[in-house]
Write a protein that holds these residues in place. Structure first.
Motif, mmCIF file in Angstrom:
data_model
loop_
_atom_site.group_PDB
_atom_site.id
_atom_site.type_symbol
_atom_site.label_atom_id
_atom_site.label_comp_id
_atom_site.label_asym_id
_atom_site.label_seq_id
_atom_site.Cartn_x
_atom_site.Cartn_y
_atom_site.Cartn_z
ATOM 1 N N UNK A 1 0.618 -1.017 -0.017
ATOM 2 C CA UNK A 1 -0.437 -0.273 0.018
ATOM 3 C C UNK A 1 1.016 1.731 0.033
ATOM 4 N N UNK A 2 0.707 2.369 -1.114
ATOM 5 C CA UNK A 2 1.671 3.538 -0.911
ATOM 6 C C UNK A 2 1.177 4.173 0.517
ATOM 7 N N UNK A 3 2.176 5.035 0.355
ATOM 8 C CA UNK A 3 1.858 6.427 1.937
ATOM 9 C C UNK A 3 1.381 6.753 1.148
ATOM 10 N N UNK B 1 -10.288 4.701 3.437
ATOM 11 C CA UNK B 1 -11.144 4.650 2.071
ATOM 12 C C UNK B 1 -9.346 4.022 1.856
ATOM 13 N N UNK B 2 -8.497 5.216 2.389
ATOM 14 C CA UNK B 2 -6.903 4.821 2.013
ATOM 15 C C UNK B 2 -6.720 3.504 2.684
ATOM 16 N N UNK B 3 -7.106 3.404 4.133
ATOM 17 C CA UNK B 3 -6.291 2.270 4.800
ATOM 18 C C UNK B 3 -6.620 1.212 4.888
ATOM 19 N N UNK C 1 -6.964 3.555 -7.433
ATOM 20 C CA UNK C 1 -6.311 4.273 -6.033
ATOM 21 C C UNK C 1 -5.186 4.432 -6.642
ATOM 22 N N UNK C 2 -4.283 4.654 -6.805
ATOM 23 C CA UNK C 2 -2.579 5.006 -6.151
ATOM 24 C C UNK C 2 -2.763 5.928 -6.845
ATOM 25 N N UNK C 3 -3.434 6.244 -8.267
ATOM 26 C CA UNK C 3 -3.090 7.304 -9.643
ATOM 27 C C UNK C 3 -4.349 8.316 -8.832
ATOM 28 N N UNK C 4 -5.207 7.665 -8.053
ATOM 29 C CA UNK C 4 -6.247 8.698 -7.326
ATOM 30 C C UNK C 4 -5.660 9.788 -6.136
ATOM 31 N N UNK D 1 -15.998 6.382 -1.369
ATOM 32 C CA UNK D 1 -15.234 7.372 -1.567
ATOM 33 C C UNK D 1 -15.692 8.607 -0.877
ATOM 34 N N UNK D 2 -17.123 9.073 -0.578
ATOM 35 C CA UNK D 2 -17.181 10.223 -0.427
ATOM 36 C C UNK D 2 -18.587 9.944 0.697
ATOM 37 N N UNK D 3 -19.832 8.552 0.612
ATOM 38 C CA UNK D 3 -20.435 8.690 1.816
ATOM 39 C C UNK D 3 -20.519 9.527 2.910
#
Length: 198
Positions: free
Chosen positions: A5-7, A27-29, A75-78, A164-166
């Motif tokens: 998982x990228x930081x 979302x990330x973790x 996700x990484x690009x996002x 992503x937004x809820x």
């Protein structure tokens, strides 16, 4: 190679008030990490199948590879194409290309936003460079392993899965899309565009 998982390139709260800390953290973790874990598992199972010569579950594991691999990449690009103190109109080479291919930045923004609000179910909206057509395209990916054009290079990615937004925006997807424009990192988009068009 095991995927990790990228930081995040900024603090969890760095995108406030447009993108809230609680959602970014979850979302990330949790969500992004599940794609990384799923991708590693799929690759492991495919390696095992090659060693054993047993491809009875090949259809399943190939689908898992596409689903989790696409989720991890997008996700990484996002995460990379957002940032604090960002937003504003596109400028530089990507700004010029947007004007060329969409008529104006405002026309591009309206089309991208409309595509984002209208994408069915859990999906993404992606500004990409089509190497075959030598032009920018806006694509909807309703399932992120499907609905692509082969050979395109993703430049600007918006995640529209409800996770992503809820928490902040609930079912007001259009409000999330409007707020998101305030954190678009056009420097990253420009860097990707330069690499895609070399």
């Amino acid at each position: 190679m095991t995927h990790t998982l990228p930081t995040l390139p900024y603090d969890y709260n760095a995108l406030e008030p447009h993108y809230d800390e609680q959602t970014v953290r979850l979302h990330h973790d949790a969500h992004h990490k599940s794609y990384v874990d799923g991708l590693n598992n799929a690759e492991s199972k495919l390696e095992e199948a090659r060693k054993n010569g047993d491809f009875a579950l090949i259809k399943h594991w190939e689908r898992e590879l596409a689903f989790h691999g696409s989720g991890h990449i997008l996700h990484t690009l996002f995460w990379e194409n957002m940032g604090p103190n960002a937003g504003g109109d596109a400028s530089g080479e990507i700004g010029d290309q947007i004007t060329k291919d969409f008529g104006s930045y405002e026309a591009f923004k309206k089309q991208f936003s409309a595509a984002a609000v209208a994408v069915e179910g859990s999906g993404w909206t992606i500004l990409c460079w089509n190497c075959m057509f030598n032009k920018l395209e806006i694509l909807q990916a309703e399932k992120h392993q499907n609905l692509t054009q082969w050979g395109v290079k993703p430049l600007l990615i918006l995640d529209l899965w409800e996770h992503a937004y809820y928490l902040k925006y609930q079912n007001k997807r259009a409000a999330f899309v409007d707020a998101w424009w305030n954190i678009v990192n056009w420097n990253t988009v420009n860097d990707r565009f330069k690499k895609a068009t070399k």
